[in-house]
Write a protein that holds these residues in place. Sequence first.
Motif, PDB file in Angstrom:
ATOM      1  N   HIS A   1       0.866  -1.183   0.000  1.00  0.00           N
ATOM      2  CA  HIS A   1       0.000   0.000   0.000  1.00  0.00           C
ATOM      3  C   HIS A   1       0.900   1.230   0.000  1.00  0.00           C
ATOM      4  O   HIS A   1       1.454   1.613   1.039  1.00  0.00           O
ATOM      5  CB  HIS A   1      -0.897  -0.032   1.241  1.00  0.00           C
ATOM      6  CG  HIS A   1      -1.971   0.998   1.246  1.00  0.00           C
ATOM      7  ND1 HIS A   1      -3.205   0.783   1.824  1.00  0.00           N
ATOM      8  CD2 HIS A   1      -2.024   2.268   0.774  1.00  0.00           C
ATOM      9  CE1 HIS A   1      -3.951   1.863   1.694  1.00  0.00           C
ATOM     10  NE2 HIS A   1      -3.240   2.786   1.066  1.00  0.00           N
TER      11      HIS A   1
ATOM     12  N   ALA B 211       4.959   4.897  -5.087  1.00  0.00           N
ATOM     13  CA  ALA B 211       4.215   3.950  -5.911  1.00  0.00           C
ATOM     14  C   ALA B 211       5.133   3.249  -6.902  1.00  0.00           C
ATOM     15  O   ALA B 211       4.963   2.050  -7.185  1.00  0.00           O
ATOM     16  CB  ALA B 211       3.093   4.673  -6.650  1.00  0.00           C
TER      17      ALA B 211
ATOM     18  N   LEU C 163       5.333  -0.742  -7.127  1.00  0.00           N
ATOM     19  CA  LEU C 163       5.002  -1.466  -8.353  1.00  0.00           C
ATOM     20  C   LEU C 163       6.146  -2.372  -8.792  1.00  0.00           C
ATOM     21  O   LEU C 163       5.923  -3.491  -9.272  1.00  0.00           O
ATOM     22  CB  LEU C 163       4.651  -0.469  -9.458  1.00  0.00           C
ATOM     23  CG  LEU C 163       3.297   0.226  -9.268  1.00  0.00           C
ATOM     24  CD1 LEU C 163       3.209   1.477 -10.136  1.00  0.00           C
ATOM     25  CD2 LEU C 163       2.148  -0.730  -9.580  1.00  0.00           C
TER      26      LEU C 163
ATOM     27  N   VAL D   2      -0.793  -4.081  -5.605  1.00  0.00           N
ATOM     28  CA  VAL D   2      -0.384  -2.750  -5.159  1.00  0.00           C
ATOM     29  C   VAL D   2      -1.587  -1.819  -5.120  1.00  0.00           C
ATOM     30  O   VAL D   2      -2.333  -1.705  -6.096  1.00  0.00           O
ATOM     31  CB  VAL D   2       0.694  -2.166  -6.093  1.00  0.00           C
ATOM     32  CG1 VAL D   2       0.999  -0.705  -5.730  1.00  0.00           C
ATOM     33  CG2 VAL D   2       1.961  -3.003  -6.035  1.00  0.00           C
ATOM     34  N   VAL D   3      -1.754  -1.153  -3.986  1.00  0.00           N
ATOM     35  CA  VAL D   3      -2.727  -0.078  -3.828  1.00  0.00           C
ATOM     36  C   VAL D   3      -1.941   1.230  -3.764  1.00  0.00           C
ATOM     37  O   VAL D   3      -0.954   1.330  -3.047  1.00  0.00           O
ATOM     38  CB  VAL D   3      -3.562  -0.253  -2.546  1.00  0.00           C
ATOM     39  CG1 VAL D   3      -4.458   0.968  -2.311  1.00  0.00           C
ATOM     40  CG2 VAL D   3      -4.399  -1.525  -2.613  1.00  0.00           C
ATOM     41  N   TYR D   4      -2.369   2.214  -4.553  1.00  0.00           N
ATOM     42  CA  TYR D   4      -1.724   3.525  -4.494  1.00  0.00           C
ATOM     43  C   TYR D   4      -2.713   4.537  -3.948  1.00  0.00           C
ATOM     44  O   TYR D   4      -3.801   4.723  -4.494  1.00  0.00           O
ATOM     45  CB  TYR D   4      -1.244   3.967  -5.874  1.00  0.00           C
ATOM     46  CG  TYR D   4      -0.574   5.334  -5.852  1.00  0.00           C
ATOM     47  CD1 TYR D   4       0.285   5.701  -4.822  1.00  0.00           C
ATOM     48  CD2 TYR D   4      -0.799   6.260  -6.870  1.00  0.00           C
ATOM     49  CE1 TYR D   4       0.898   6.944  -4.800  1.00  0.00           C
ATOM     50  CE2 TYR D   4      -0.182   7.501  -6.859  1.00  0.00           C
ATOM     51  CZ  TYR D   4       0.662   7.842  -5.814  1.00  0.00           C
ATOM     52  OH  TYR D   4       1.265   9.081  -5.781  1.00  0.00           O
TER      53      TYR D   4
ATOM     54  N   VAL E 257       1.531   5.827 -12.518  1.00  0.00           N
ATOM     55  CA  VAL E 257       1.447   4.852 -11.428  1.00  0.00           C
ATOM     56  C   VAL E 257      -0.003   4.604 -11.017  1.00  0.00           C
ATOM     57  O   VAL E 257      -0.341   3.497 -10.574  1.00  0.00           O
ATOM     58  CB  VAL E 257       2.310   5.288 -10.223  1.00  0.00           C
ATOM     59  CG1 VAL E 257       3.784   5.333 -10.616  1.00  0.00           C
ATOM     60  CG2 VAL E 257       1.867   6.626  -9.650  1.00  0.00           C
TER      61      VAL E 257
ATOM     62  N   ALA F 115      -1.452   0.724 -10.861  1.00  0.00           N
ATOM     63  CA  ALA F 115      -1.826   0.116  -9.586  1.00  0.00           C
ATOM     64  C   ALA F 115      -3.081  -0.736  -9.727  1.00  0.00           C
ATOM     65  O   ALA F 115      -3.918  -0.506 -10.603  1.00  0.00           O
ATOM     66  CB  ALA F 115      -2.042   1.207  -8.537  1.00  0.00           C
ATOM     67  N   ASP F 116      -3.220  -1.721  -8.842  1.00  0.00           N
ATOM     68  CA  ASP F 116      -4.406  -2.570  -8.860  1.00  0.00           C
ATOM     69  C   ASP F 116      -5.630  -1.836  -8.325  1.00  0.00           C
ATOM     70  O   ASP F 116      -6.758  -2.171  -8.678  1.00  0.00           O
ATOM     71  CB  ASP F 116      -4.144  -3.827  -8.021  1.00  0.00           C
ATOM     72  CG  ASP F 116      -3.042  -4.680  -8.623  1.00  0.00           C
ATOM     73  OD1 ASP F 116      -3.302  -5.368  -9.618  1.00  0.00           O
ATOM     74  OD2 ASP F 116      -1.911  -4.620  -8.111  1.00  0.00           O
TER      75      ASP F 116
ATOM     76  N   VAL G 253      -6.718   2.354  -6.645  1.00  0.00           N
ATOM     77  CA  VAL G 253      -6.308   3.706  -6.265  1.00  0.00           C
ATOM     78  C   VAL G 253      -7.257   4.202  -5.182  1.00  0.00           C
ATOM     79  O   VAL G 253      -8.478   4.035  -5.296  1.00  0.00           O
ATOM     80  CB  VAL G 253      -6.331   4.666  -7.469  1.00  0.00           C
ATOM     81  CG1 VAL G 253      -6.019   6.092  -7.037  1.00  0.00           C
ATOM     82  CG2 VAL G 253      -5.341   4.212  -8.537  1.00  0.00           C
TER      83      VAL G 253
END
Length: 624
Positions: free
Chosen positions: A329, A337, A341, A351-353, A385, A389-390, A392
């Motif tokens: 995260h 990010a 990543l 990945v959470v941004y 990014v 990301a998976d 946001v």
Amino acid sequence: MPPASDPVPDEPRAAGAEPATASGTSGPAPLARLGRLARDVLPALSVARAHLGRHRTVAATRALRALPAPVRRRLAGAVGRTPGVLGALCLGADGRTSAAADALDRLAVRDGGRHAGAAAVAAVALHRADVARRALAEVPADARGRARVAALVAAEEGHLTEAVAALEDSRSPAERRLHADLAAELAVLTPGRLSARAPQHGAPRTARPAARVLHLVTNALPEVQAGYTTRTHGIATAQAAQAGQAGQAQQGEQGGRGEQGGSVHVATRLGFPVTAGHLGAPERVERDGVTYHRLLGARPLPRRADERLAADVRATTALARRLRPDVLHAHSKFLNADVALRVGADLGVPVVYEVRGFLEETWRSRGGDPAADLYRGARARETEVMLAADAVVTISAGMRDAVVARGVPADRVHVVPNAVDDRFVGPVADGRRVRGRLGVRDHEVVVGTVTTVNDYEGVDVLVAAVALLRERGLPVRLLVVGSGPALAGVRALAQELLPGAADLPGRVPFAEVPAWHAAIDVFAVPRRDLPVTSAVTPIKPLEALASGRPVVASGLPALREIVTPAWGGFATPDDETALADALETYVTDPDARRRAGAAGRAWVLAERTWRGAADQYAALYRGL
């Protein structure tokens, strides 16, 4: 926005913050600290070298800013009266930017421009690009070192391509090093550096009662006390509590033999807090059930931005291999990010941004040119990014709309608003001791704010509004809690307009913030109307509402997500008369203050706590 080679923004330090609990150390505490100080020698020297590589004046300015506030104030009073670069730097380090700018303008034209180059570099060190450009115009075209000065001025303006070009034909080692540094900063701001990455969506994560999460942030408590670090700690603390409760529940179901649930870790950028001027910090800090990891080592930190980013990725990958997180995260800015990543692609972790602000807009609000490489590059990299990301996360509906407008699918963008921590969820703090220390009389009404004192916060407008209220015969006092680059100017204005009726104590200890909120009767958020303030919601008004105080704010979209007529009011930005009128309702009516305060507190406790945010994150993680 700082240059890409500087991993830590110029944020105010915590003053008297709560002590951290170190872990992972051995031996008696004094010996362990000596060992950590020895570890930090080479990294600290490399940070100093990076500033010297820019220019010795830049390094001197950093050193002055690192001094305690009383020392800076005395230096500004004594040395600041003398003409020359040092006097201007002392004024600037104390936050007297207007006086410093005037001194440098005078220096640039003195003696036929002989000191113009030095004035331009000093203006760069004080982040006054306008003054630097004027001074550069006074430097003779054939002056020795002019190319370096021109490059520094262009870089401060965000025109990195121009800065690199200015040094293209340089021969001196110092100028070649600066050329390489600036080229690396430009490269880090150029999209297309990330390799293709398959989305990490998979089956819902139900194997554990809570996900094991590794947060990647720029800086953290206790060294940096700001809205950014407060949000980080609030999120992580609530998640740790949630994980502990889930683990206990599973233990009960399995006769005490189940897993202990998820774990919550926070990793700061490579070299922090050495890069922020704090030496001897432990590599791990345990705080309220959260483990903070500092990516520290005895080796020098890479000077170039691209090399430092690569080293950050290696260090974070090693940490992630040990911790085995289910989710990475990352939180603003894009460099965090980028690291997440790359690590996520290597380890197969989603990945959470979390976009907490549009930092390029913050830079623009301070006078940055939207046509500059720094603005366009930062915006492009932030967008890159977000798209990679998976998921946001943003902190307001307005920010969500802005992220979706960049092309990020709406179903991957989630809003988790700012909230308050457990210091504000319990009984309201008692502000009487603070009021007593300040000499506030029983009949006086305190109007104030708790904030980082930046220009865009509009605290000078609040000073003028309180002065108008006093002219109307109302018994009001001003209280401004917090430090920041605009504090010296606000102090000077308050001394002029509110002699004996204004208190500006600067930054206060983290644990005492609730009591200072409670010392205020009417809370104000007089932000200026800028792209960054229109979209980004601050935390402090929520803390004021949780303290049972009405909030009067500028009528900006982001603030309308927090304030309603039930517990506050609005004023036109940059209009002290409108602000005074909006404040007067609550200054003159104690019953209105109590009703609004009760309504606002009830809403915050029901809708805006980090415990509630932790539930939102848990649902988000399960869907990855």
